[in-house]
Enzyme design. Structure first.
Site, PDB file in Angstrom:
ATOM      1  N   TYR A 314       0.888  -1.159   0.000  1.00 38.50           N
ATOM      2  CA  TYR A 314       0.000   0.000   0.000  1.00 38.50           C
ATOM      3  C   TYR A 314       0.921   1.202   0.000  1.00 38.50           C
ATOM      4  O   TYR A 314       2.041   1.115   0.508  1.00 38.50           O
ATOM      5  CB  TYR A 314      -0.838   0.050   1.282  1.00 38.50           C
ATOM      6  N   ASP A 342      -7.580  -0.688  -4.336  1.00 32.37           N
ATOM      7  CA  ASP A 342      -9.047  -0.699  -4.231  1.00 32.37           C
ATOM      8  C   ASP A 342      -9.583  -0.358  -2.846  1.00 32.37           C
ATOM      9  O   ASP A 342     -10.763  -0.529  -2.575  1.00 32.37           O
ATOM     10  CB  ASP A 342      -9.612  -2.053  -4.707  1.00 32.37           C
ATOM     11  N   HIS A 434     -11.234  -6.562  -3.515  1.00 34.82           N
ATOM     12  CA  HIS A 434     -10.762  -6.794  -2.154  1.00 34.82           C
ATOM     13  C   HIS A 434     -11.671  -7.792  -1.423  1.00 34.82           C
ATOM     14  O   HIS A 434     -11.904  -7.690  -0.220  1.00 34.82           O
ATOM     15  CB  HIS A 434     -10.701  -5.480  -1.377  1.00 34.82           C
TER      16      HIS A 434
HETATM   17  C1  LIG Z   1      -8.863 -11.024   6.038  1.00 34.23           C
HETATM   18  C2  LIG Z   1      -8.436 -10.422   4.753  1.00 34.23           C
HETATM   19  C3  LIG Z   1      -7.320  -9.611   4.733  1.00 34.23           C
HETATM   20  C4  LIG Z   1      -6.905  -9.051   3.533  1.00 34.23           C
HETATM   21  N1  LIG Z   1      -5.771  -8.296   3.527  1.00 34.23           N
HETATM   22  C5  LIG Z   1      -5.336  -7.794   2.354  1.00 34.23           C
HETATM   23  C6  LIG Z   1      -4.127  -7.075   2.309  1.00 34.23           C
HETATM   24  O1  LIG Z   1      -3.439  -6.898   3.307  1.00 34.23           O
HETATM   25  N2  LIG Z   1      -3.743  -6.585   1.108  1.00 34.23           N
HETATM   26  C7  LIG Z   1      -4.474  -6.769  -0.041  1.00 34.23           C
HETATM   27  O2  LIG Z   1      -4.079  -6.294  -1.101  1.00 34.23           O
HETATM   28  N3  LIG Z   1      -5.611  -7.473  -0.014  1.00 34.23           N
HETATM   29  C8  LIG Z   1      -6.052  -7.988   1.142  1.00 34.23           C
HETATM   30  N4  LIG Z   1      -7.201  -8.724   1.161  1.00 34.23           N
HETATM   31  C9  LIG Z   1      -7.922  -9.004  -0.098  1.00 34.23           C
HETATM   32  C10 LIG Z   1      -7.403 -10.302  -0.720  1.00 34.23           C
HETATM   33  O3  LIG Z   1      -6.117 -10.129  -1.237  1.00 34.23           O
HETATM   34  C11 LIG Z   1      -8.278 -10.780  -1.867  1.00 34.23           C
HETATM   35  O4  LIG Z   1      -8.416  -9.752  -2.807  1.00 34.23           O
HETATM   36  C12 LIG Z   1      -9.659 -11.269  -1.446  1.00 34.23           C
HETATM   37  O5  LIG Z   1      -9.608 -11.916  -0.207  1.00 34.23           O
HETATM   38  C13 LIG Z   1     -10.186 -12.229  -2.487  1.00 34.23           C
HETATM   39  O6  LIG Z   1     -11.457 -12.655  -2.148  1.00 34.23           O
HETATM   40  P1  LIG Z   1     -11.785 -14.059  -1.444  1.00 34.23           P
HETATM   41  O7  LIG Z   1     -11.448 -13.893  -0.011  1.00 34.23           O
HETATM   42  O8  LIG Z   1     -13.239 -14.207  -1.682  1.00 34.23           O
HETATM   43  O9  LIG Z   1     -10.960 -15.128  -2.117  1.00 34.23           O
HETATM   44  C14 LIG Z   1      -7.637  -9.294   2.346  1.00 34.23           C
HETATM   45  C15 LIG Z   1      -8.759 -10.114   2.381  1.00 34.23           C
HETATM   46  C16 LIG Z   1      -9.162 -10.677   3.570  1.00 34.23           C
HETATM   47  C17 LIG Z   1     -10.368 -11.564   3.577  1.00 34.23           C
END
Ligand SMILES: Cc1cc2nc3c(=O)[nH]c(=O)nc-3n(C[C@H](O)[C@H](O)[C@H](O)COP(=O)(O)O)c2cc1C
Ligand code: HEM
Length: 555
Positions: A314, A342, A434
Site C-alpha cells: 500500500y 481498491d 478486495h
Molecule cells: C482477512 C483479509 C485480509 C486481507 N488483507 C489484504 C491485504 O493486506 N492486502 C491486499 O491487497 N488485499 C487484502 N485482502 C484481499 C485479498 O487479497 C483478496 O483480494 C480477497 O480476499 C479475495 O477474495 P476471497 O477472499 O473471496 O478469495 C484481504 C482479504 C481478507 C479476507
C-alpha cells in the site's frame, strides 16, 4: 470455572490468540525487600518459557536496603527491574509506558507515529499490552523503538495475579476443536470455512469473514460464478496432462496464487509462515500482504531456494516511508510487486466493526480521559490508518522508479481502468474488489473479465490479467482461465485453512483446489492450461441469440 495464573506467564504462554477479559486481583502491596540476583540468560529463559520468576530463582544478593516501597529493583547483573506500580503511573499522552513480553517501553514519543493510531495504546497505557500486541504485530515491530525507549524488565513479582475467566467463547472453541475432523477429511474449500466459523476466535472470524456494508459485493463475488457455465469438448485424449503454468513469467504448479491477506496470526500462532512453507512445498506462489502479522524477513527466510513470492504494497501517506519500503522490497527481489488500489477509503467492515470491542477492550479501570478518542477500532479500521487516500496514476511511475520486477495493479474494477493500466506500462492487473471488503456494489470480477473478453480481447495480449474474489472451486478457476485470466487468487479459504489446521490445512486446501482444477479441465477437454480456451465457457445458456457469447464459433 476460573483459572488463576500470573498475568506475566499467561501472556507468554498463550498460543492461540484468545480475547479474554482479565479480572485483576492485585496482590497485597506491602512494602518488602526485593533481593534478586538475575542474569540476562535466566531472564531470557524466564521470558521465553513464561515460568514465573519466583519459582525459577532463589534470592542471592541483597542489593538494596529497605527504603520504603521500592519502585525499581537493582539486580545482580545491574539490570533494573521496574515494578508494576511504577509502570501504572505512566498512563497519559505525555508520559506513556507499556509492558510487552516482560519489558517496559516508554512509548510517549512513539504514540503519534504508531501505525495503529495512538488511541489503542493509550487504552492500554501503564499496563501489560502483550496479549493484544502479539497477534497484531510482526516480531520486528518493536525494532521501531529506540534504545532509550526500552526501559528494562518489569519485576515479575510485582505483576498482578489474574483470574482468567473461561468464557463461553473458550468453551465453544475447545468443544469445536475436539470435533474438528482431521485435515484429510476436508473435501471442499467450503469445509474449511464451515469449521473456521466454529473453531476460530470471534475476533479472527469477524476480521477474516468481514465485508463492506451490506455485503452485496461479497455475496456476488461467489454467486456470480454460478452464472458462468462450462462448454466441455469431448474425445480429446485427456489421459495425461498437468496444471503447470506461468503468469508474469513466474512458474507455478497450478494456475492459482495465494492472495495477500493480513493477520494470519489471528488464526494460527505461526501466521503467514505456514503459508510460505505450504506454498513452497506445493510449488505455488504466495502474495505477501503489506500488513502481514509475520515479519517480511521471517517469511523470506522460510522460502525454499528459488521459491517465488509476490510482495503486496500500500502507499503510505508519508511517501518517504513508502520509498524506504520500496527500496527494501527491491533488495529482496520478489517475483513481482502488487500495488493495491481498491481501498482508497476505509469502508465499514460490518462484522469486524461489531467485534471491535473484543480487539481493543476498554478496561473498566481506564480513566475517562485516557479512553481512545473514538470508539476502539476493529482490526481492519486500525490497519488502514497509514494508507494514502490520495492515490493517483502518478503513483505508478513513483513505484516503477524503485522497482525493477513486474508490477501488478491489484483492485482494478472496470475495463476502462484495465486499459489505463496498459497505458501506464504495468505488467499485470488483478481484477479484484478486495473480496467485497471495500466498495459495496462493486461488480463481480468475473463479470469484468467477461466484459474484457467480449469488448477488448486485444488486452489479453498486452497485459497479464489475474482475477480474485469468491473463487471456491476448481470449476470456478477453469471458468476464469477460459475467459482469459492467466491465474486466479484465493483469499479467505487460505486463512480459514490456516486457522483450522495450520500449515497442513493450507496445503490441503491448495491440493483440493489443484485436484478440482485437474478434474474439471480434463472433463472440459483440456490436458494443460493453455488448452483451456474461451469457447469452453459462457454465461449460463441457452447459447442462442443475444445470449450467445460473441467469441464462440458458430457450428
Ligand atoms: C482477512 C483479509 C485480509 C486481507 N488483507 C489484504 C491485504 O493486506 N492486502 C491486499 O491487497 N488485499 C487484502 N485482502 C484481499 C485479498 O487479497 C483478496 O483480494 C480477497 O480476499 C479475495 O477474495 P476471497 O477472499 O473471496 O478469495 C484481504 C482479504 C481478507 C479476507
Ligand atoms: C509499543 C510499541 C509498538 C510498536 C513498535 C508498534 C508497531 C506497530 C506497527 C509497525 C504496526 C503496523 C503493522 C503492520 O502494518 O503490519 C502497528 C499496528 C497496530 N498496532 Fe502497534 N505497536 C506498538 C504498540 C501497540 C500496542 C501496545 C497496541 C495495543 C494495545 C498496538 C495495537 C496495534 C494495532 C491494533 C495495529 C493495527 C494492526 C496492524 O496493522 O498490525 N500497538 N503497530
Amino acid at each position: 470455572m476460573l483459572r488463576t495464573r500470573s498475568l506475566f506467564s499467561s501472556c507468554l504462554t498463550d498460543s492461540l490468540p484468545r480475547q479474554r477479559r482479565l479480572f485483576n486481583t492485585l496482590r497485597p502491596r506491602q512494602p518488602r525487600i526485593r533481593s534478586v540476583a538475575i542474569t540476562a540468560t535466566v531472564l531470557a529463559t524466564v521470558l521465553a518459557t513464561g515460568i514465573a520468576i519466583h519459582t525459577a530463582l532463589r534470592p542471592r544478593v541483597l542489593l538494596e536496603e529497605f527504603s520504603g516501597y521500592p519502585t525499581v529493583t537493582k539486580t545482580g547483573s545491574d539490570q533494573e527491574l521496574i515494578s508494576y506500580d511504577e509502570v501504572q503511573k505512566h498512563k497519559t499522552k505525555d508520559d506513556c509506558w507499556v509492558i510487552i513480553d516482560g519489558t517496559v517501553y516508554d512509548v510517549t514519543e512513539f504514540l503519534a507515529q504508531h501505525p495503529g493510531g495512538e488511541g489503542i495504546i493509550l487504552a492500554n497505557a501503564g499496563k501489560d499490552a502483550t496479549k493484544i500486541f502479539k497477534p497484531l504485530h510482526p516480531p520486528d515491530a518493536l525494532d521501531m523503538l529506540e534504545e532509550h525507549q526500552r526501559l528494562g524488565p518489569v519485576d515479575p513479582l510485582s505483576m498482578p495475579e489474574v483470574v482468567e475467566e473461561i468464557t463461553d467463547e473458550d468453551r465453544r472453541i475447545e468443544e469445536a476443536r475436539k470435533r474438528l475432523p482431521p485435515v484429510d477429511a476436508m473435501l471442499l474449500l467450503q469445509d474449511f470455512e464451515d469449521w473456521g466459523a466454529k473453531v476460530l476466535s470471534g475476533t479472527a472470524w469477524a476480521y477474516y469473514r468481514s465485508a463492506a456494508d451490506s455485503e452485496h459485493t461479497f455475496n456476488e463475488n461467489s454467486n456470480s460464478y454460478e452464472r458462468y457455465w462450462l462448454r466441455p469438448r469431448i474425445l480429446r485424449k485427456v489421459g495425461s496432462g498437468d496444471t503447470k503454468t506461468s503468469f508474469l513469467g513466474i512458474d507455478t504448479e497450478s494456475p492459482f496464487f495465494i492472495s495477500p491477506a493480513a493477520m494470519a496470526k489471528l488464526g494460527h500462532p505461526l501466521g503467514e509462515v505456514n503459508i510460505t512453507r505450504a506454498a513452497g512445498r506445493l510449488g505455488l506462489v504466495q502474495a505477501i500482504s503489506a500488513n502481514a502479522s509475520c515479519g517480511l524477513d521471517e517469511m523470506m527466510e522460510e522460502r525454499l531456494p528459488g521459491q517465488p513470492v509476490i510482495y503486496q504494497i500500500y502507499l503510505n501517506k508519508n511517501r518517504q516511508a513508502s520509498e524506504a519500503l520500496l527500496k527494501k522490497v527491491e533488495k529482496l527481489k520478489p517475483a513481482a510487486v502488487m500495488f493495491t488500489v481498491d481501498v482508497p477509503w476505509q469502508s465499514k467492515r460490518t462484522l469486524d466493526a461489531r467485534a471491535k470491542h473484543v480487539v481493543a477492550p476498554v478496561v473498566e479501570d481506564t480513566e475517562p480521559q485516557l479512553k481512545p478518542s473514538k470508539s476502539p477500532l476493529g482490526v481492519s479500521e486500525a490497519i488502514g490508518g497509514y494508507q494514502d487516500p490520495n492515490l493517483s496514476w502518478d503513483d505508478i511511475p513513483f513505484i516503477r522508479k524503485h522497482i525493477s520486477v513486474p508490477i501488478i495493479v491489484k483492485g482494478v474494477q472496470t475495463v476502462e481502468d484495465v486499459d489505463l493500466c496498459v497505458k501506464a506500462g504495468v505488467e499485470g492487473v488483478l481484477l479484484s474488489n478486495h473480496g467485497g471488503r471495500s466498495c459495496d456494489y462493486a461488480a463481480a470480477p468475473i463479470d469484468i473479465l467477461y466484459e474484457i473478453r467480449c469488448l477488448r480481447p486485444d488486452i489479453f495480449d498486452k497485459i497479464d490479467v489475474l482475477v480474485d474474489g469468491g473463487i471456491r472451486t476448481g470449476a470456478d478457476v477453469v471458468k476464469a482461465l477460459a475467459l482469459g485470466a492467466k491465474a486466479v487468487g484465493i483469499g479467505r479459504p487460505i486463512l480459514y485453512a490456516n486457522g483450522t489446521h495450520g500449515q497442513e490445512g493450507v496445503e490441503r486446501a491448495c491440493q483440493i483446489l489443484q485436484e478440482e482444477i485437474n478434474n474439471t479441465m480434463r472433463n472440459a477437454g483440456a490436458t494443460k492450461i493453455s488448452e483451456i480456451v474461451p469457447e469452453m465457457c459462457g454465461p449460463a445458456g441457452p447459447w442462442v441469440g443475444q445470449n450467445r457469447p460473441p467469441y464462440v464459433p458458430n457450428p
